[in-house]
Design a protein around this motif. Structure first.
Motif, PDB file in Angstrom:
ATOM      1  N   LEU A 126       0.832  -1.201   0.000  1.00  0.00           N
ATOM      2  CA  LEU A 126       0.000   0.000   0.000  1.00  0.00           C
ATOM      3  C   LEU A 126       0.867   1.251   0.000  1.00  0.00           C
ATOM      4  O   LEU A 126       0.614   2.196  -0.750  1.00  0.00           O
ATOM      5  CB  LEU A 126      -0.928   0.002   1.211  1.00  0.00           C
ATOM      6  N   VAL A 178      -7.485   2.616  -5.030  1.00  0.00           N
ATOM      7  CA  VAL A 178      -6.284   1.798  -4.858  1.00  0.00           C
ATOM      8  C   VAL A 178      -6.671   0.322  -4.810  1.00  0.00           C
ATOM      9  O   VAL A 178      -7.617  -0.069  -4.151  1.00  0.00           O
ATOM     10  CB  VAL A 178      -5.542   2.167  -3.564  1.00  0.00           C
ATOM     11  N   LYS A 203      -8.331   9.078  -4.225  1.00  0.00           N
ATOM     12  CA  LYS A 203      -7.344   8.142  -4.775  1.00  0.00           C
ATOM     13  C   LYS A 203      -7.296   6.849  -3.976  1.00  0.00           C
ATOM     14  O   LYS A 203      -7.103   5.776  -4.557  1.00  0.00           O
ATOM     15  CB  LYS A 203      -5.955   8.792  -4.803  1.00  0.00           C
ATOM     16  N   LEU A 204      -7.472   6.924  -2.660  1.00  0.00           N
ATOM     17  CA  LEU A 204      -7.465   5.711  -1.835  1.00  0.00           C
ATOM     18  C   LEU A 204      -8.608   4.779  -2.197  1.00  0.00           C
ATOM     19  O   LEU A 204      -8.466   3.561  -2.125  1.00  0.00           O
ATOM     20  CB  LEU A 204      -7.539   6.067  -0.357  1.00  0.00           C
ATOM     21  N   LYS A 205      -9.745   5.340  -2.575  1.00  0.00           N
ATOM     22  CA  LYS A 205     -10.892   4.506  -2.960  1.00  0.00           C
ATOM     23  C   LYS A 205     -10.594   3.706  -4.219  1.00  0.00           C
ATOM     24  O   LYS A 205     -11.166   2.654  -4.448  1.00  0.00           O
ATOM     25  CB  LYS A 205     -12.132   5.365  -3.174  1.00  0.00           C
ATOM     26  N   ASN A 256       1.602  12.948  -0.178  1.00  0.00           N
ATOM     27  CA  ASN A 256       2.229  11.963   0.704  1.00  0.00           C
ATOM     28  C   ASN A 256       2.585  12.588   2.050  1.00  0.00           C
ATOM     29  O   ASN A 256       2.380  11.983   3.104  1.00  0.00           O
ATOM     30  CB  ASN A 256       3.473  11.352   0.054  1.00  0.00           C
ATOM     31  N   ILE A 314      -6.693  12.757  -1.704  1.00  0.00           N
ATOM     32  CA  ILE A 314      -6.125  11.506  -1.183  1.00  0.00           C
ATOM     33  C   ILE A 314      -7.233  10.485  -0.962  1.00  0.00           C
ATOM     34  O   ILE A 314      -7.103   9.317  -1.346  1.00  0.00           O
ATOM     35  CB  ILE A 314      -5.342  11.778   0.125  1.00  0.00           C
ATOM     36  N   ARG A 315      -8.328  10.910  -0.338  1.00  0.00           N
ATOM     37  CA  ARG A 315      -9.454   9.990  -0.104  1.00  0.00           C
ATOM     38  C   ARG A 315      -9.987   9.422  -1.413  1.00  0.00           C
ATOM     39  O   ARG A 315     -10.278   8.235  -1.521  1.00  0.00           O
ATOM     40  CB  ARG A 315     -10.565  10.715   0.655  1.00  0.00           C
ATOM     41  N   LEU A 347      -0.608  13.164   4.021  1.00  0.00           N
ATOM     42  CA  LEU A 347      -1.128  11.887   4.517  1.00  0.00           C
ATOM     43  C   LEU A 347      -0.346  11.401   5.731  1.00  0.00           C
ATOM     44  O   LEU A 347      -0.925  10.992   6.735  1.00  0.00           O
ATOM     45  CB  LEU A 347      -1.117  10.832   3.414  1.00  0.00           C
ATOM     46  N   LEU A 362       0.829   4.055  -2.835  1.00  0.00           N
ATOM     47  CA  LEU A 362       0.499   5.435  -2.498  1.00  0.00           C
ATOM     48  C   LEU A 362       1.607   6.388  -2.923  1.00  0.00           C
ATOM     49  O   LEU A 362       1.340   7.480  -3.409  1.00  0.00           O
ATOM     50  CB  LEU A 362       0.222   5.575  -0.998  1.00  0.00           C
TER      51      LEU A 362
END
Length: 190
Positions: A135, A188, A184-186, A148, A181-182, A151, A139
């Motif tokens: 992860l 990943v 993009k995290l969804k 980064n 970021i949120r 985060l 990221l």
């Protein structure tokens, strides 16, 4: 002396409730085809057939434990319902997204990177560290250097204002970065 095969189903169930392993094994052997038959009805599910059978066996064991012959229902009918319910519960659980708590996310760095995961088995700990490593790599490639940094500071508990001060940005810029970021995290996957 009577053997288990000479006893009635009610007598075998009574013995199994008392903890007789041979009686439990006999019931499991007799009803395993029913478990496999019920599991085969869910062949197009996201759960592997062997796992469906395992869930059905859990339902069968629950039926053995909870069956009350005084209720006027045959054990065969009762266990079919328990097996079916157990498999369907497993299917519902796997398809639910709400099982993951949104507000109680554990910071990855604290739990896994710093080695504070003593409640996990060695295998689970290794797999968790591998997942965190994968992860982190993804990221780093997906997020900008600024994102980064935001985060990392957010994960260690810094407020928007503290992050803004450390990075010489406005709190609004930090909020925007966290929103990106949120998003993009969804997306990943690894």
């Amino acid at each position: 002396m009577k053997t288990l095969n000479d006893l009635t189903e009610t007598e075998i169930l009574s013995l199994s409730k008392e903890g007789d392993n041979d009686a439990i094994t006999l019931i499991i052997t007799r009803y395993r085809p029913a478990v496999e038959s019920i599991a085969s009805k869910f062949s197009s599910s996201p759960i592997d057939r062997d796992d469906l059978i395992q869930e059905g066996m859990i339902g069968l064991l629950a039926a053995i434990k909870s069956f009350d012959c005084g209720k006027g229902v045959a054990f065969g009918s009762y266990c079919v319902i328990c097996i079916n319910n157990s498999i369907q519960t497993a299917l519902r659980k796997i398809s639910r997204k709400k099982d993951v708590p949104q507000n109680n996310v554990v910071p990855l760095e604290e739990e896994f990177v710093n080695g504070k995961n003593s409640s996990l088995s060695a295998e689970d700990s290794f797999l968790a560290q591998e997942s965190v490593s994968m992860l982190t790599q993804q990221l780093q490639s997906e997020l900008s250097e600024f994102e980064n940094n935001v985060l990392r500071l957010h994960m260690v508990g810094c407020s928007y204002h503290e992050i803004a001060e450390r990075l010489n940005k406005t709190p609004k810029a930090i909020d925007n970065a966290l929103q990106r970021i949120r998003k993009k995290l969804k997306e990943v996957s690894f």
